[in-house]
Design a protein around this motif. Sequence first.
Motif, PDB file in Angstrom:
ATOM      1  N   PHE A 225       0.810  -1.211   0.000  1.00 53.55           N
ATOM      2  CA  PHE A 225       0.000   0.000   0.000  1.00 53.55           C
ATOM      3  C   PHE A 225       0.848   1.269   0.000  1.00 53.55           C
ATOM      4  CE2 PHE A 225      -4.559  -0.977   1.544  1.00 53.55           C
ATOM      5  CZ  PHE A 225      -4.581  -2.152   0.805  1.00 53.55           C
ATOM      6  N   ILE A 226       1.840   1.292   0.889  1.00 52.65           N
ATOM      7  CA  ILE A 226       2.607   2.533   1.094  1.00 52.65           C
ATOM      8  C   ILE A 226       3.373   2.906  -0.159  1.00 52.65           C
ATOM      9  CG2 ILE A 226       4.457   3.607   2.422  1.00 52.65           C
ATOM     10  CD1 ILE A 226       3.557   1.832   4.797  1.00 52.65           C
ATOM     11  N   GLU A 227       4.079   1.919  -0.725  1.00 53.41           N
ATOM     12  CA  GLU A 227       4.916   2.188  -1.898  1.00 53.41           C
ATOM     13  C   GLU A 227       4.082   2.735  -3.058  1.00 53.41           C
ATOM     14  OE1 GLU A 227       7.976  -0.102  -4.945  1.00 53.41           O
ATOM     15  OE2 GLU A 227       6.895  -1.262  -3.440  1.00 53.41           O
ATOM     16  N   ILE A 228       2.917   2.127  -3.276  1.00 56.42           N
ATOM     17  CA  ILE A 228       2.072   2.565  -4.392  1.00 56.42           C
ATOM     18  C   ILE A 228       1.297   3.826  -4.027  1.00 56.42           C
ATOM     19  CG2 ILE A 228       0.087   1.916  -5.826  1.00 56.42           C
ATOM     20  CD1 ILE A 228       1.122  -1.008  -5.615  1.00 56.42           C
ATOM     21  N   GLY A 229       0.753   3.839  -2.818  1.00 55.01           N
ATOM     22  CA  GLY A 229      -0.097   4.940  -2.393  1.00 55.01           C
ATOM     23  C   GLY A 229       0.587   6.294  -2.351  1.00 55.01           C
ATOM     24  N   LYS A 230       1.887   6.330  -2.072  1.00 54.39           N
ATOM     25  CA  LYS A 230       2.566   7.629  -1.968  1.00 54.39           C
ATOM     26  C   LYS A 230       2.682   8.330  -3.326  1.00 54.39           C
ATOM     27  CE  LYS A 230       7.295   5.766  -2.143  1.00 54.39           C
ATOM     28  NZ  LYS A 230       8.487   5.454  -1.331  1.00 54.39           N
ATOM     29  N   HIS A 231       2.432   7.583  -4.399  1.00 56.51           N
ATOM     30  CA  HIS A 231       2.482   8.185  -5.731  1.00 56.51           C
ATOM     31  C   HIS A 231       1.109   8.633  -6.215  1.00 56.51           C
ATOM     32  CE1 HIS A 231       6.703   7.221  -6.503  1.00 56.51           C
ATOM     33  NE2 HIS A 231       6.474   6.074  -5.895  1.00 56.51           N
ATOM     34  N   ALA A 232       0.069   8.342  -5.430  1.00 58.36           N
ATOM     35  CA  ALA A 232      -1.283   8.779  -5.785  1.00 58.36           C
ATOM     36  C   ALA A 232      -2.017   9.102  -4.493  1.00 58.36           C
ATOM     37  CB  ALA A 232      -2.013   7.690  -6.563  1.00 58.36           C
ATOM     38  N   THR A 233      -1.657  10.226  -3.910  1.00 57.20           N
ATOM     39  CA  THR A 233      -2.137  10.567  -2.564  1.00 57.20           C
ATOM     40  C   THR A 233      -3.639  10.824  -2.520  1.00 57.20           C
ATOM     41  OG1 THR A 233      -1.435  12.833  -3.024  1.00 57.20           O
ATOM     42  CG2 THR A 233       0.046  11.479  -1.699  1.00 57.20           C
ATOM     43  N   ASN A 234      -4.259  11.098  -3.678  1.00 58.21           N
ATOM     44  CA  ASN A 234      -5.700  11.334  -3.698  1.00 58.21           C
ATOM     45  C   ASN A 234      -6.504  10.039  -3.796  1.00 58.21           C
ATOM     46  OD1 ASN A 234      -5.349  14.130  -3.668  1.00 58.21           O
ATOM     47  ND2 ASN A 234      -5.093  14.206  -5.895  1.00 58.21           N
ATOM     48  N   ALA A 235      -5.799   8.925  -4.012  1.00 56.63           N
ATOM     49  CA  ALA A 235      -6.496   7.661  -4.272  1.00 56.63           C
ATOM     50  C   ALA A 235      -6.642   6.828  -3.003  1.00 56.63           C
ATOM     51  CB  ALA A 235      -5.725   6.854  -5.319  1.00 56.63           C
ATOM     52  N   LYS A 236      -7.739   6.117  -2.947  1.00 49.15           N
ATOM     53  CA  LYS A 236      -7.947   5.113  -1.906  1.00 49.15           C
ATOM     54  C   LYS A 236      -7.436   3.786  -2.454  1.00 49.15           C
ATOM     55  CE  LYS A 236     -11.584   3.245   1.110  1.00 49.15           C
ATOM     56  NZ  LYS A 236     -13.025   3.289   1.447  1.00 49.15           N
ATOM     57  N   THR A 237      -6.555   3.116  -1.700  1.00 48.11           N
ATOM     58  CA  THR A 237      -5.964   1.859  -2.164  1.00 48.11           C
ATOM     59  C   THR A 237      -6.641   0.685  -1.469  1.00 48.11           C
ATOM     60  OG1 THR A 237      -3.846   2.981  -2.488  1.00 48.11           O
ATOM     61  CG2 THR A 237      -3.803   0.585  -2.457  1.00 48.11           C
ATOM     62  N   ILE A 238      -7.048  -0.301  -2.259  1.00 47.97           N
ATOM     63  CA  ILE A 238      -7.824  -1.429  -1.737  1.00 47.97           C
ATOM     64  C   ILE A 238      -7.304  -2.733  -2.322  1.00 47.97           C
ATOM     65  CG2 ILE A 238     -10.139  -2.468  -1.633  1.00 47.97           C
ATOM     66  CD1 ILE A 238     -11.248   0.377  -2.086  1.00 47.97           C
ATOM     67  N   LEU A 239      -7.207  -3.743  -1.465  1.00 45.23           N
ATOM     68  CA  LEU A 239      -6.926  -5.100  -1.955  1.00 45.23           C
ATOM     69  C   LEU A 239      -8.236  -5.698  -2.474  1.00 45.23           C
ATOM     70  CD1 LEU A 239      -4.670  -6.695   0.820  1.00 45.23           C
ATOM     71  CD2 LEU A 239      -3.993  -6.203  -1.524  1.00 45.23           C
ATOM     72  N   VAL A 240      -8.189  -6.269  -3.676  1.00 46.50           N
ATOM     73  CA  VAL A 240      -9.405  -6.889  -4.214  1.00 46.50           C
ATOM     74  C   VAL A 240      -9.130  -8.342  -4.605  1.00 46.50           C
ATOM     75  CG1 VAL A 240     -10.429  -4.730  -5.023  1.00 46.50           C
ATOM     76  CG2 VAL A 240      -8.949  -6.048  -6.573  1.00 46.50           C
ATOM     77  N   ASP A 241     -10.200  -9.113  -4.650  1.00 45.66           N
ATOM     78  CA  ASP A 241     -10.123 -10.521  -5.021  1.00 45.66           C
ATOM     79  C   ASP A 241     -10.016 -10.626  -6.539  1.00 45.66           C
ATOM     80  OD1 ASP A 241     -10.592 -13.200  -5.615  1.00 45.66           O
ATOM     81  OD2 ASP A 241     -12.072 -13.459  -4.027  1.00 45.66           O
ATOM     82  N   GLY A 242      -8.826 -11.005  -7.010  1.00 51.20           N
ATOM     83  CA  GLY A 242      -8.588 -11.074  -8.443  1.00 51.20           C
ATOM     84  C   GLY A 242      -9.469 -12.068  -9.172  1.00 51.20           C
ATOM     85  N   GLU A 243      -9.872 -13.129  -8.483  1.00 51.60           N
ATOM     86  CA  GLU A 243     -10.748 -14.112  -9.120  1.00 51.60           C
ATOM     87  C   GLU A 243     -12.067 -13.476  -9.534  1.00 51.60           C
ATOM     88  OE1 GLU A 243     -11.268 -17.393  -6.482  1.00 51.60           O
ATOM     89  OE2 GLU A 243      -9.182 -18.064  -6.637  1.00 51.60           O
TER      90      GLU A 243
END
Length: 266
Positions: A225-243
Amino acid sequence: MKEKTLIDQIGTSHSFITSPQRIISLVPSQTELLYELGLESCLIGITKFCVHPYHLKSKIKMVGGTKKVHFEKIKLLKPDIIICNKEENTIEIVEELSKICPVWVTDIRTIEDNFQMITDFGQLFNCRTEAQKWNDKLAFALNDFKNFVKDIPVKKIAYFIWKDPYMVAGADNFINELLKLNHFENIYHNKGRYPEIELNQLRLDGDPDLIFLSSEPFPFKEEHFIEIGKHATNAKTILVDGEMFSWYGSRLLKAFDYFKKLHQKL
């Protein structure tokens, strides 16, 4: 007995005197569909990724993965037909397998393609009634879900599928079809099917409202989350079920319920 000729989703014509009885499936979601169509007793080979329903792994011979298969194991099983998918299995695999028996290739990019695959399997394996039941259930659930999302505002999204390099879902694939159905606007819809991206370009690429980290094919975890989220501070980051976003076939029925819960969380 009259010969039956059917055409698969990449345009290959196949002729059968009787419905195939010994099936090898090299696509996890299609293995699940074959089971749901009542064809478990016909399955003689599956991949190590065919995890639904779980008990199949202990009963049916594993013949490799989706990108690497054991041709000799497959040959020894003497299949009547092998079920592949244009995206999951390479053309080289399909060509080599075609020396063993007919290879039926699906190509699922839209929900309509999914309905067609189920209809095709009904004809191919002489289980038209079960196939029609599944298409009816899916059509009802699809219509219900469209009503559920009709007033939900569109949100911009980036859907991550891989790390090192970072890759996202682009356009012309089943994931993007389901994102659109959910009123998610994919900021990478014009960058190809599965583009590689640079995290530091996320804002310039479209500044998403949501970042979805998929559980497959790369198993994203909260630590990312942190690594990706710091590049898009306006975005909400969520884990989703890929299936739920990438498996076609009968899994789509479960996906509609999953999507409703996801929207409630958002």
